[in-house]
Motif scaffolding. Structure first.
Motif, mmCIF file in Angstrom:
data_model
loop_
_atom_site.group_PDB
_atom_site.id
_atom_site.type_symbol
_atom_site.label_atom_id
_atom_site.label_comp_id
_atom_site.label_asym_id
_atom_site.label_seq_id
_atom_site.Cartn_x
_atom_site.Cartn_y
_atom_site.Cartn_z
ATOM 1 N N SER A 124 -4.961 -5.780 -4.201
ATOM 2 C CA SER A 124 -5.731 -6.332 -5.348
ATOM 3 C C SER A 124 -4.577 -5.900 -6.615
ATOM 4 O O SER A 124 -3.729 -5.142 -6.676
ATOM 5 C CB SER A 124 -7.010 -6.107 -5.844
ATOM 6 O OG SER A 124 -6.958 -4.326 -5.932
ATOM 7 N N ALA A 125 -4.943 -6.814 -7.591
ATOM 8 C CA ALA A 125 -4.099 -6.951 -8.990
ATOM 9 C C ALA A 125 -5.118 -7.581 -9.980
ATOM 10 O O ALA A 125 -5.834 -8.451 -9.587
ATOM 11 C CB ALA A 125 -2.765 -7.265 -9.047
ATOM 12 N N VAL A 178 -5.993 -11.412 -6.458
ATOM 13 C CA VAL A 178 -5.798 -11.400 -8.068
ATOM 14 C C VAL A 178 -7.010 -11.869 -8.825
ATOM 15 O O VAL A 178 -7.168 -12.977 -8.772
ATOM 16 C CB VAL A 178 -4.536 -12.268 -8.347
ATOM 17 C CG1 VAL A 178 -3.870 -12.131 -9.605
ATOM 18 C CG2 VAL A 178 -3.135 -11.915 -7.105
ATOM 19 N N GLN A 179 -7.492 -10.899 -9.471
ATOM 20 C CA GLN A 179 -8.679 -10.784 -10.225
ATOM 21 C C GLN A 179 -8.580 -11.892 -11.360
ATOM 22 O O GLN A 179 -9.306 -12.792 -11.716
ATOM 23 C CB GLN A 179 -9.107 -9.657 -10.885
ATOM 24 C CG GLN A 179 -9.277 -8.565 -9.959
ATOM 25 C CD GLN A 179 -10.033 -8.955 -8.751
ATOM 26 O OE1 GLN A 179 -11.173 -9.375 -8.855
ATOM 27 N NE2 GLN A 179 -9.844 -8.487 -7.364
ATOM 28 N N GLU A 193 0.948 -1.277 -0.051
ATOM 29 C CA GLU A 193 0.016 0.215 0.067
ATOM 30 C C GLU A 193 0.800 1.362 0.011
ATOM 31 O O GLU A 193 0.373 2.464 0.077
ATOM 32 C CB GLU A 193 -1.106 -0.138 1.190
ATOM 33 C CG GLU A 193 -0.308 0.076 2.660
ATOM 34 C CD GLU A 193 0.116 -1.124 3.017
ATOM 35 O OE1 GLU A 193 0.387 -1.088 4.348
ATOM 36 O OE2 GLU A 193 -0.038 -2.361 2.263
ATOM 37 N N ASN A 194 2.190 1.285 -0.035
ATOM 38 C CA ASN A 194 2.884 2.214 -0.163
ATOM 39 C C ASN A 194 3.429 2.473 -1.493
ATOM 40 O O ASN A 194 4.063 1.939 -2.265
ATOM 41 C CB ASN A 194 4.298 2.008 0.740
ATOM 42 C CG ASN A 194 5.259 3.249 0.772
ATOM 43 O OD1 ASN A 194 4.885 4.068 -0.068
ATOM 44 N ND2 ASN A 194 6.116 3.187 1.655
ATOM 45 N N PRO A 242 -0.968 0.004 -6.777
ATOM 46 C CA PRO A 242 -1.679 -1.306 -8.001
ATOM 47 C C PRO A 242 -3.188 -1.401 -7.385
ATOM 48 O O PRO A 242 -3.580 -1.451 -6.184
ATOM 49 C CB PRO A 242 -1.020 -2.371 -8.084
ATOM 50 C CG PRO A 242 0.410 -2.182 -7.358
ATOM 51 C CD PRO A 242 0.120 -1.067 -6.386
ATOM 52 N N THR A 243 -4.157 -1.604 -8.176
ATOM 53 C CA THR A 243 -5.511 -1.801 -7.930
ATOM 54 C C THR A 243 -5.852 -3.083 -8.869
ATOM 55 O O THR A 243 -5.100 -3.616 -9.632
ATOM 56 C CB THR A 243 -6.306 -0.558 -8.534
ATOM 57 O OG1 THR A 243 -6.457 -0.570 -9.895
ATOM 58 C CG2 THR A 243 -5.925 0.719 -8.022
ATOM 59 N N ALA A 244 -7.147 -3.343 -8.891
ATOM 60 C CA ALA A 244 -7.661 -4.476 -9.496
ATOM 61 C C ALA A 244 -7.440 -4.414 -11.026
ATOM 62 O O ALA A 244 -7.723 -5.546 -11.773
ATOM 63 C CB ALA A 244 -9.039 -5.119 -8.974
#
Length: 173
Positions: free
Chosen positions: A63-64, A82-83, A30-31, A41-43
């Motif tokens: 998430s990624a 991880v989606q 989260e940094n 990073p996001t989903a």
């Protein structure tokens, strides 16, 4: 694309969504300083934990879209999801990549979907211990010379999307 050495300049078009966000320093997921873009990073992002770096998921959910681990990823708390994508890709541990899950939850794919793959390549290692949970909504592929070790925690592989045989994936663990 023959003879590209003459008549330049030459241009190559890339979609930004195809370029991964890459870890450039040891640190928390989260940094923003952990990542080459300065952004967490996001989903919707493809993510690479690069060789020589250690990234930790602990205090915030992460998430990624796709995740490749060539360095070390520690999951000590909270959840990493991880989606995956429509092609069935999800989490790849490459070369000397290591994932240590000792707390929290690692989800590969999304409940109710199937065919997301956790790939553990030759030389890579996945460790599940203590109170960690690994959920794979699809399948796990082990290469020769890879290591998958469980000394605690829970591992759930749902290769057929919630028990529906019609949604089964073609291979499993």
């Amino acid at each position: 694309m023959a003879n590209l050495t003459t008549g330049g300049p030459h241009y190559l078009g890339l979609n930004n969504t195809d370029l991964p966000i890459v870890s450039v320093a040891n640190g928390a997921w989260e940094n923003g300083a952990t990542w080459n873009t300065g952004v967490v990073p996001t989903a919707t992002d493809n993510v690479l934990v690069s060789a020589g770096t250690t990234v930790t998921v602990n205090s915030s959910a992460a998430s990624a879209r796709l995740l490749t681990v060539g360095g070390t990823l520690n999951i000590t708390g909270n959840t990493l999801s991880v989606q995956g994508n429509a092609a069935g890709n999800g989490l790849t541990l490459s070369g000397s990549g290591v994932v240590n899950a000792s707390g929290g939850t690692l989800n590969v794919g999304v409940s109710g979907t199937n065919n997301r793959t956790l790939l553990i390549a030759t030389g890579a290692r996945l460790n599940v211990s203590a109170s960690a949970t690994l959920n794979v909504f699809g399948n796990i592929n082990f290469a020769a010379g890879s290591v998958f070790a469980q000394s605690g925690g829970n591992i759930v592989v749902d290769g057929n999307a919630g028990g529906s045989a019609a949604n089964s994936v073609p291979n499993g663990i």
